[in-house]
Scaffold this active site. Structure first.
Site, PDB file in Angstrom:
ATOM      1  N   GLY B 318       0.832  -1.200   0.000  1.00  0.00           N
ATOM      2  CA  GLY B 318       0.000   0.000   0.000  1.00  0.00           C
ATOM      3  C   GLY B 318       0.864   1.246   0.000  1.00  0.00           C
ATOM      4  O   GLY B 318       1.955   1.281  -0.598  1.00  0.00           O
ATOM      5  N   SER B 319       0.400   2.230   0.719  1.00  0.00           N
ATOM      6  CA  SER B 319       1.079   3.531   0.677  1.00  0.00           C
ATOM      7  C   SER B 319       2.455   3.514   1.331  1.00  0.00           C
ATOM      8  O   SER B 319       3.239   4.432   1.131  1.00  0.00           O
ATOM      9  CB  SER B 319       0.213   4.573   1.365  1.00  0.00           C
ATOM     10  OG  SER B 319      -1.031   4.649   0.708  1.00  0.00           O
ATOM     11  N   THR B 320       2.769   2.471   2.128  1.00  0.00           N
ATOM     12  CA  THR B 320       4.105   2.419   2.716  1.00  0.00           C
ATOM     13  C   THR B 320       5.163   2.281   1.620  1.00  0.00           C
ATOM     14  O   THR B 320       6.339   2.498   1.862  1.00  0.00           O
ATOM     15  CB  THR B 320       4.246   1.238   3.693  1.00  0.00           C
ATOM     16  OG1 THR B 320       4.007   0.017   2.986  1.00  0.00           O
ATOM     17  CG2 THR B 320       3.257   1.341   4.836  1.00  0.00           C
ATOM     18  N   PHE B 321       4.696   1.942   0.419  1.00  0.00           N
ATOM     19  CA  PHE B 321       5.611   1.737  -0.700  1.00  0.00           C
ATOM     20  C   PHE B 321       6.044   3.063  -1.322  1.00  0.00           C
ATOM     21  O   PHE B 321       6.976   3.111  -2.128  1.00  0.00           O
ATOM     22  CB  PHE B 321       4.902   0.863  -1.743  1.00  0.00           C
ATOM     23  CG  PHE B 321       5.775   0.351  -2.848  1.00  0.00           C
ATOM     24  CD1 PHE B 321       6.850  -0.501  -2.584  1.00  0.00           C
ATOM     25  CD2 PHE B 321       5.526   0.703  -4.166  1.00  0.00           C
ATOM     26  CE1 PHE B 321       7.639  -0.980  -3.604  1.00  0.00           C
ATOM     27  CE2 PHE B 321       6.324   0.218  -5.198  1.00  0.00           C
ATOM     28  CZ  PHE B 321       7.391  -0.626  -4.913  1.00  0.00           C
ATOM     29  N   LYS B 322       5.360   4.130  -0.928  1.00  0.00           N
ATOM     30  CA  LYS B 322       5.546   5.397  -1.657  1.00  0.00           C
ATOM     31  C   LYS B 322       6.956   5.962  -1.504  1.00  0.00           C
ATOM     32  O   LYS B 322       7.445   6.649  -2.400  1.00  0.00           O
ATOM     33  CB  LYS B 322       4.494   6.413  -1.198  1.00  0.00           C
ATOM     34  CG  LYS B 322       3.112   6.069  -1.780  1.00  0.00           C
ATOM     35  CD  LYS B 322       2.001   6.921  -1.218  1.00  0.00           C
ATOM     36  CE  LYS B 322       0.670   6.514  -1.853  1.00  0.00           C
ATOM     37  NZ  LYS B 322      -0.489   7.057  -1.115  1.00  0.00           N
TER      38      LYS B 322
END
Lengths: 381, 624
Positions: B318-322
């Site tokens: 999810g957004s932790t990948f950003k």
């Protein structure tokens, strides 16, 4: 020989018969049984129980039986030859149908609480039957091939039944004893060659019909080290025990292999190994010497007999004993496949002891009655 | 009479031939006897010695597993057991019946004993019952005359003082199978165990030690006559873990009933301080074989208690990948930290519209703003500009979707898709796939351990590898110094802009994870939320405005993720929290991460000196 002497000798009394018993030969047998006692004492770890005491009791019983038979008139025994053969054959058929299965083979039969091994009795009965048959054969009739057909059948029938049990060792011994009887009776050399020539081919075909455990025995005989914990175990352990005995042995009761139970069936089939381990080559050869004396003594008795029946009985019985000795000793040294054949009068085991002593009784009877004249072709039918 | 004479003559001649043959045969046998006893005698005599001297192996005690402060997390306990030696009883069933009147023997145990008795030779002891109490033993000994063949002896058994708290890390031991036995003869000994999972498996050889040997005089059936010689084996080595067992307990307590994973790393050297996977299981149950019912319960449980979610659970980040996307963009110069991207709430690409999580959009944002607001459109655009292959390469450098050197068997690699991978599967790579990868969805799968490692690498700029083993047999292993790890090779300013964004997420007004803020204003935590959809949400549903993922059935709710490091100005600890079906990272994962991080910073396990004296004192203070 004079007629007077014949009459005297055919009508001698009980005391006279006892004097004619070869007590030297009886002494040899007792000595052999004594070796058995000592070996079984050691096999039990230095104790008369459970083997040695019973061994002596059996031998004593066997000795009485032997002397009893020795005193029976050989001509009466000759009359019983074929009935005994028929009875043994019937027992063999019976054991094939409902025998006690021991060690994977149907060999034993229970009769009134006594375990019998009909194949052992058969060998004695076969000796008697063949002796009887050849006794009445004139020299001319021996040359007639048709005359040889009934005794050949008399040999092959029990051999076939014993093979079927299955007991390869005893079957071979029975066949060999039969062959020696034919040989002693004067069957011509070339006839043996004629019968023996196809044997290798028959053996090759017969191998296919053998039980797996018999095939395994032959296979491991050819290469015992191939299966050191399986079928080759007995042979290798036996050779190790013998080899570790050396020249003088480890001393009585000092054998490690036997006492530590590496030696299989040390009280029965492998008793000679124990002797060889504890007394070394010297002890082993001494025992073999004693065995040789008994074999050759039996042969001398055969030579001393003045009637054909007695000769042939003595020949057959002593040759049977010789075959026991040969198969057993060759087996424990790994020279032939393990055959489940005991060392007579030394190994632990009741049934074999009794049949062996019956055999010696017949042998002794032949000796006691060595000079009797058969009323030819009437007594010996 | 002449005929008679001829017959006699033939017989005599032939009898002499037979006698000659017999003498010859006996002579040959005598020669053979000479050969066996004298000529080859020496060889056979040697064999005779081998025959009665048998070497037996003695199993050394298995090495212990310790936490970083020396507390035992896997140890050995004396185990009194009843053995059955079948050859010493005439009636195995009778003996077992008699024994079952003293200690209960369930039917399946009876079946197992019967099987083992049949399989082994009769002098080999078969385990009848383990873990006898003193009372049981006394009763067996008193009744010994009625129990022929039963023998009581003492072995060791594995104990796990922390039970399910450390089950996934430490693993468990179980009886060896046939394959194991061929590889090490020691394993054929009764009662021996081999590591089957976790550190117990990874360090099995060190833990096992080397068997000692005792030379025994035995007879042919293997019964021991006496002992001749004894050689002690080497004891299994103790394995010192980087885990702080007390911290581990605290982390698991904080996870509560959630189906979740939490990994805490010392971000300077990659030491794993806590690795929690919830729910868990009692590892000692494997010791004597797991019952069928227990196994079914474990394997049918949708919360998968047997699976170490930290290393073997894969989730879309999810957004932790950003941060990875951002760094890929920065390094490839497809963006700069100051480039602004407008977010109207969606990105149109051809005839496909990609939505931001905020329906109304975030307006114009720079990188820091994009991270702070976790703006999807911003990262759609960065991903579009950067391309999937660069993103994948950066992810691998940061530890995502790649194999890590973790010392737990069975860790999964996860996946960062590349063009090549997709084409290898027989498909084309769509630009849309790149767009969704920009927000850590689509094909991307990572493990919580990878997320924690990723965070540690972001925080320190070093390629640290997560690892559990600090010492083997008391010898410190390499890897505990930050200098043991190479630099990531990214300019500090790029890392800084990403860290700054993560700081803003937590500590700035309007950040997505205000709940993660630490109570102490002097110690600041930087982090990033994430939610991983497990089911595609249709556009109609989303646009209808009625979509509320918290109302979905449990197994369809998104996973909640949070990654963090702290303190912000001097990073020391990194963590990842994944709450399965926790709905939103900010709501479910961030508070947990905050509490865990607060606890870690208080305990400060990585900075604690541990000379032997101090260690004892520490333990006293912490009540351990």
């Amino acid at each position: 020989m004079s007629d007077r002497r014949l009459i005297r000798e055919t009508s001698f009394d009980l005391t006279g018969k006892l004097f004619r018993v070869s007590w030297l030969y009886v002494l040899l047998l007792c000595a052999l049984a004594g070796v058995g006692y000592a070996a079984l004492y050691s096999a039990a770890g230095g104790s008369p129980e459970p083997y040695a005491t019973r061994h002596v009791m059996r031998f004593s019983f066997g000795l009485v039986l032997m002397l009893g038979i020795a005193l029976v008139d050989i001509r009466f025994i000759a009359r019983l030859a074929w009935p005994a053969y028929a009875a043994s054959l019937a027992l063999l058929v019976l054991v094939a149908r409902m025998g006690h299965v021991g060690k994977g083979a149907q060999r034993w039969i229970e009769l009134g609480g006594i375990q019998l091994q009909p194949s052992e009795m058969m060998k004695v009965a076969l000796v008697l039957a063949l002796a009887s048959w050849f006794h009445r054969a004139s020299w001319e009739r021996m040359g007639n091939p048709l005359f040889l057909i009934p005794p050949i059948i008399a040999v092959l029938a029990p051999v076939g039944l014993i093979l079927k049990e299955p007991n390869l060792g005893t079957a071979v011994i029975t066949a060999m004893v039969g062959a020696v009887m034919f040989f002693g009776a004067g069957v011509r050399w070339w006839k043996f060659v004629l019968v023996a020539a196809p044997v290798p081919f028959a053996a090759k075909i017969g191998y296919g019909y053998l039980h797996d455990y018999q095939k395994a025995r032959i296979d491991t005989f050819l290469n015992p080290e191939s299966d050191p914990l399986g079928a080759g175990y007995n042979i290798i352990q036996s050779k190790i025990a013998l080899g570790s005995g050396g020249m003088w042995g480890k001393g009585y009761l000092q054998g490690t292999q036997g006492h530590l139970n590496f030696l299989p069936e040390k009280q029965t089939d492998f008793i000679f190994t124990m002797i060889g381990e504890e007394f070394g080559l010297v002890g082993g050869l001494a025992v073999m010497g004693l065995l040789a004396l008994i074999v050759l003594g039996g042969m001398l008795i055969a030579l001393r007999c003045r009637n054909q029946f007695g000769r042939l009985v003595a020949l057959g019985i002593s040759f049977n004993f010789f075959m026991y000795v040969f198969v057993n000793i060759a087996m424990v040294m790994g020279a032939i496949p393990v055959g489940g054949v005991p060392l007579p009068l030394v190994s632990h085991g009741g049934s074999a002891m009794i049949t062996v002593m019956i055999g010696f009784g017949l042998l002794m009877s032949a000796y006691v009655h060595r000079d009797v004249e058969f009323e030819d072709r009437r007594d010996a039918v | 009479m002449k005929r008679e004479t001829k017959r006699t003559g033939v017989f005599t001649r032939r009898a002499l031939i037979v006698m000659g043959g017999q003498v010859t045969v006996l002579g040959v046998l005598g020669a053979k006897l000479y050969q066996v006893q004298i000529a080859e005698g020496a060889r056979y005599a040697t064999m005779a010695d081998e025959n009665r001297i048998s070497a037996r192996l003695i199993a050394p005690p298995r090495g212990r597993i310790l936490d970083r402060f020396g507390q035992v997390v896997a140890g050995n306990r004396l185990n009194w057991r009843a053995l059955l030696i079948a050859e010493q009883t005439d009636d195995v069933n009778g003996t077992l019946d008699a024994l079952s009147r003293i200690v209960p023997l369930p039917d399946h145990e009876r079946a197992r004993i019967d099987r083992e008795v049949k399989r082994h030779r009769r002098f080999i002891p078969v385990m009848v019952r383990e873990f006898l109490t003193w009372d049981d033993m006394a009763r067996i000994e008193v009744n010994a005359p009625d129990l022929p063949g039963i023998m009581v002896d003492v072995g060791t058994t594995r104990i796990y003082p922390y039970s399910d708290r450390l089950a996934h890390v430490v693993g468990y031991v179980a009886p060896p199978n046939d394959n194991d036995v061929t590889e090490d003869p020691m394993l054929s000994l009764p009662g021996i165990r081999v590591g089957r999972a976790g550190v117990e498996k990874y360090h099995d050889l060190d833990l096992r030690g080397r068997a000692g040997a005792v030379q025994l005089e035995v007879n042919a059936v293997g019964r021991v006559i006496r002992e001749l010689d004894r050689q002690e084996g080497t004891q299994g080595k103790d394995i010192g873990l980087s885990i702080d067992a007390d911290l581990q307990q605290a982390v698991l307590n904080r996870l509560g009933d959630e189906s979740a994973s939490a990994v805490v790393l010392d971000c300077r050297n990659g030491e794993v301080l806590a690795m929690a996977s919830n729910p868990s299981f009692d590892p000692s149950l494997f010791n004597s074989g797991v019952s069928q019912a227990q196994w079914v319960e474990w394997t049918s449980n949708r919360r998968a208690p047997l699976i170490n979610k930290s290393t073997a659970g894969v989730y879309a980040p999810g957004s932790t990948f950003k941060m990875a996307v951002a760094l890929a963009g920065l390094e490839s110069r497809s963006i700069t930290p100051f480039d602004r991207i407008n977010c109207p709430g969606y990105l149109d690409l051809g005839d496909t519209r990609f939505h931001c999580w905020s329906r109304y959009g975030h307006g114009s944002l720079d990188l820091r703003g994009g991270l702070k607001n976790s703006c999807d459109v911003f990262f759609y655009e960065v991903a579009r500009r950067t391309g999937i292959d660069r993103i994948a390469a950066m992810s691998h450098r940061l530890g995502l979707g790649t194999e890590l050197d973790i010392d737990i068997p069975g860790a999964r690699t996860g996946l960062i898709p590349t063009r090549e991978w997709r084409i290898g599967k027989g498909h084309y790579w769509n630009i849309g796939d790149t767009i969704v990868s920009g927000i850590g969805q689509g094909y991307i799968q990572v493990t919580p351990l990878q997320l924690a490692t990723y965070c540690a690498r972001l925080a320190t700029g070093r390629v640290v590898q997560p690892h559990l083993t600090r010492t083997i047999g008391g010898v410190l292993q390499p890897g505990s110094n930050p200098e043991d790890w190479p630099q990531l090779g990214l300019p500090e300013r790029m890392l800084h802009s990403v860290r700054e964004g993560m700081w803003a997420v937590v500590n700035e007004q309007g950040g997505t994870a205000p709940l993660a803020r630490l109570a102490d204003p002097h110690v600041q935590l930087a982090g990033k939320t994430g939610s991983a959809q497990v089911r595609r949400v249709s556009r109609e549903l989303r646009e209808s405005g009625k979509f509320d993922s918290s109302k979905l059935p449990w197994e369809f709710r998104p996973h909640a993720l949070f990654v963090a490091f702290a303190p912000y100005d001097a990073p020391r600890y990194a963590l990842s929290v994944v709450v399965e079906h926790g709905n939103a990272g900010a709501g479910a994962a961030a508070p947990i991460a905050r509490d865990i991080m607060a606890d870690v910073l208080t305990r400060d396990p990585a900075n604690r000196a541990e000379p032997p004296g101090a260690k004892v004192a520490d333990r006293g203070i912490r009540g351990g």
